[in-house]
Scaffold this active site. Structure first.
Site, PDB file in Angstrom:
ATOM      1  N   ASN A 186       0.881  -1.180   0.000  1.00  0.00           N
ATOM      2  CA  ASN A 186       0.000   0.000   0.000  1.00  0.00           C
ATOM      3  C   ASN A 186       0.912   1.222   0.000  1.00  0.00           C
ATOM      4  O   ASN A 186       2.107   1.106   0.298  1.00  0.00           O
ATOM      5  CB  ASN A 186      -0.981  -0.046   1.198  1.00  0.00           C
ATOM      6  CG  ASN A 186      -0.293   0.147   2.530  1.00  0.00           C
ATOM      7  OD1 ASN A 186       0.465   1.107   2.725  1.00  0.00           O
ATOM      8  ND2 ASN A 186      -0.522  -0.760   3.476  1.00  0.00           N
TER       9      ASN A 186
ATOM     10  N   ARG B 151       0.480 -11.620   2.241  1.00  0.00           N
ATOM     11  CA  ARG B 151      -0.320 -11.840   3.453  1.00  0.00           C
ATOM     12  C   ARG B 151      -1.082 -13.176   3.435  1.00  0.00           C
ATOM     13  O   ARG B 151      -1.722 -13.522   4.425  1.00  0.00           O
ATOM     14  CB  ARG B 151      -1.300 -10.666   3.684  1.00  0.00           C
ATOM     15  CG  ARG B 151      -0.575  -9.360   4.033  1.00  0.00           C
ATOM     16  CD  ARG B 151      -1.504  -8.332   4.658  1.00  0.00           C
ATOM     17  NE  ARG B 151      -1.939  -8.725   6.006  1.00  0.00           N
ATOM     18  CZ  ARG B 151      -2.776  -8.011   6.761  1.00  0.00           C
ATOM     19  NH1 ARG B 151      -3.281  -6.884   6.294  1.00  0.00           N
ATOM     20  NH2 ARG B 151      -3.120  -8.426   7.965  1.00  0.00           N
TER      21      ARG B 151
ATOM     22  N   HIS C 119      -8.482   0.293   2.559  1.00  0.00           N
ATOM     23  CA  HIS C 119      -9.449  -0.549   3.278  1.00  0.00           C
ATOM     24  C   HIS C 119     -10.564   0.362   3.768  1.00  0.00           C
ATOM     25  O   HIS C 119     -10.301   1.501   4.177  1.00  0.00           O
ATOM     26  CB  HIS C 119      -8.812  -1.190   4.526  1.00  0.00           C
ATOM     27  CG  HIS C 119      -8.055  -2.449   4.300  1.00  0.00           C
ATOM     28  ND1 HIS C 119      -6.873  -2.723   4.960  1.00  0.00           N
ATOM     29  CD2 HIS C 119      -8.310  -3.533   3.519  1.00  0.00           C
ATOM     30  CE1 HIS C 119      -6.437  -3.917   4.585  1.00  0.00           C
ATOM     31  NE2 HIS C 119      -7.279  -4.425   3.709  1.00  0.00           N
TER      32      HIS C 119
ATOM     33  N   ALA D 239       2.982   1.359   8.191  1.00  0.00           N
ATOM     34  CA  ALA D 239       2.547   0.184   7.409  1.00  0.00           C
ATOM     35  C   ALA D 239       1.139   0.376   6.879  1.00  0.00           C
ATOM     36  O   ALA D 239       0.582  -0.520   6.249  1.00  0.00           O
ATOM     37  CB  ALA D 239       2.604  -1.075   8.268  1.00  0.00           C
TER      38      ALA D 239
ATOM     39  N   CYS E 151      -7.267  -1.235  12.960  1.00  0.00           N
ATOM     40  CA  CYS E 151      -6.626  -2.350  12.233  1.00  0.00           C
ATOM     41  C   CYS E 151      -5.915  -3.308  13.179  1.00  0.00           C
ATOM     42  O   CYS E 151      -5.724  -4.477  12.856  1.00  0.00           O
ATOM     43  CB  CYS E 151      -5.553  -1.842  11.277  1.00  0.00           C
ATOM     44  SG  CYS E 151      -6.037  -0.598  10.130  1.00  0.00           S
TER      45      CYS E 151
HETATM   46  N1  ARG Z   1       0.284  -3.341   5.899  1.00  0.00           N
HETATM   47  C1  ARG Z   1      -1.040  -3.854   6.041  1.00  0.00           C
HETATM   48  C2  ARG Z   1      -1.631  -4.132   4.665  1.00  0.00           C
HETATM   49  O1  ARG Z   1      -1.364  -3.367   3.770  1.00  0.00           O
HETATM   50  C3  ARG Z   1      -1.894  -2.914   6.831  1.00  0.00           C
HETATM   51  C4  ARG Z   1      -3.273  -3.435   7.097  1.00  0.00           C
HETATM   52  C5  ARG Z   1      -4.138  -2.463   7.813  1.00  0.00           C
HETATM   53  N2  ARG Z   1      -5.349  -3.064   8.177  1.00  0.00           N
HETATM   54  C6  ARG Z   1      -6.581  -2.523   8.077  1.00  0.00           C
HETATM   55  N3  ARG Z   1      -7.577  -3.169   8.513  1.00  0.00           N
HETATM   56  N4  ARG Z   1      -6.760  -1.351   7.472  1.00  0.00           N
HETATM   57  O2  ARG Z   1      -2.326  -5.096   4.448  1.00  0.00           O
END
Ligand code: ARG
Length: 269
Positions: free
Chosen positions: A14, A82, A158, A246, A252
Site C-alpha cells: 500500500n 499476506r 481498506h 505500514a 486495524c
Molecule cells: N500493511 C497492512 C496491509 O497493507 C496494513 C493493514 C491495515 N489493516 C486494516 N484493517 N486497514 O495489508
C-alpha cells in the site's frame, strides 16, 4: 490482538509502506502496549493470538475475518505477502468456537478491514483489497443487506481507513475516499455522519476502536476529537506512528470477536 514481535515493513503493498523507513521495534512495542492498556481501561477484554515469524502484518488482526454472530468469514488476501496468515486465522478462530465460512474461491476479501456493520447493513469496501462479488455472496449466504462502496483513493485502501460506525445511526467518514455515488449512499443511509478532513484522515482518524462511549484513535486528530466530545463521546488517543508506517492504526490492530458496537444484531436486547 497480536503482539508486534515480528512486525516490520518487509514489503510494500500500500502507498504508506516504504521499506527504507525502518520500524523502530522498541517504540512499536511500546505503542502497541499503550493501545492494549487503553482498550482494557475502556472496559474491554482482550484475547491474544501468537505472532508468526515472517508474517509482519499479522498485527493487523482486523484483516483476519469478518465476525458475524458466531460465524467467522475468513479473509482471502489480495496480496501473496499476506496469504500465509490465512491458515493461522482459520485455526485460531476455529479454536475459539467460531463456525468457519469462506468467501467464494478466487475472490479477494480482507475481513473486517473492508466490511463493517452499521445498523442493519453491512458496508463493504471494494476494488483495492476486496472484490465486490465476495461481499454480495457473503450477504446472500448470511441473509443480510450489503451496501457496496467503491474505494477510490489508494491511501484509503481498506474501508476501515475511511469509515467507522459508532452506533447503528452514527459514523465517521472521510468523503474523499469514496466516489460521488458512495458519498450519496452513505448520506442517505446513515442519519448522523461526522466528516473528517484530509489531514486528520491521514492520521487515521477514521480507524477508531469504539467501546461503549469511548473512541480510541491515533494522536493527531484534535478536530475530530472536539466534535466527538461535543456529541457526548469520550475520545481517547494513542501514538501509533510506527504502525501508520505500514498503513494501519488503532482499529486495524484489533478484531472485535463479539461484534462491533455499530451492528444492530449486536445490540443488547
Ligand atoms: N500493511 C497492512 C496491509 O497493507 C496494513 C493493514 C491495515 N489493516 C486494516 N484493517 N486497514 O495489508
Amino acid at each position: 490482538m497480536c503482539p508486534p514481535i515480528y512486525y516490520g515493513i518487509e514489503y510494500e503493498i500500500n502507498p504508506w509502506m516504504d521499506r527504507t523507513r525502518v520500524v523502530d521495534t522498541r517504540l512499536a512495542a511500546q505503542q502497541w502496549d499503550t493501545l492494549h492498556a487503553l482498550i482494557l481501561d475502556c472496559g474491554a477484554q482482550i484475547e491474544l493470538t501468537d505472532p508468526v515469524e515472517g508474517l509482519p502484518d499479522m498485527v493487523f488482526t482486523a484483516n483476519a475475518a469478518l465476525i458475524y454472530r458466531s460465524i467467522a468469514i475468513l479473509s482471502q488476501f489480495r496480496h501473496e505477502q499476506r496469504k500465509g496468515e490465512e491458515k493461522h486465522w482459520r485455526s485460531e478462530l476455529a479454536d475459539r468456537q467460531f463456525r468457519i465460512e469462506w468467501p467464494a474461491e478466487n475472490i479477494a476479501f480482507e475481513g473486517a478491514g473492508d466490511a463493517l456493520f452499521c445498523g442493519e447493513s453491512l458496508y463493504a469496501g471494494y476494488r483495492i483489497r476486496s472484490d465486490a462479488a465476495g461481499h454480495q455472496g457473503i450477504a446472500e449466504a448470511m441473509g443480510i443487506s450489503v451496501i457496496p462502496l467503491e474505494l477510490v483513493d489508494d491511501y484509503f485502501y481498506h474501508l476501515d481507513t475511511c469509515f467507522c460506525p459508532l452506533s447503528p445511526t452514527e459514523a465517521i467518514y472521510y468523503p474523499g475516499a469514496f466516489d460521488e455515488y458512495g458519498r450519496t449512499v452513505l448520506r442517505q443511509s446513515i442519519p448522523e455522519l461526522i466528516e473528517v478532513e484530509l489531514d486528520e484522515a491521514r492520521r487515521f482518524a477514521c480507524n477508531a476502536v469504539v467501546i461503549h462511549k469511548n473512541i480510541i484513535t491515533s494522536t493527531g486528530c484534535p478536530r475530530l476529537h472536539a466534535r466527538l466530545r461535543d456529541r457526548g463521546w469520550s475520545p481517547r488517543e494513542a501514538d501509533l506512528g510506527e504502525f501508520i508506517k505500514a498503513g494501519g492504526s488503532a482499529k486495524c490492530l484489533t478484531l472485535r470477536l463479539d461484534g462491533e458496537d455499530g451492528a444492530v444484531w449486536n445490540e443488547p436486547s
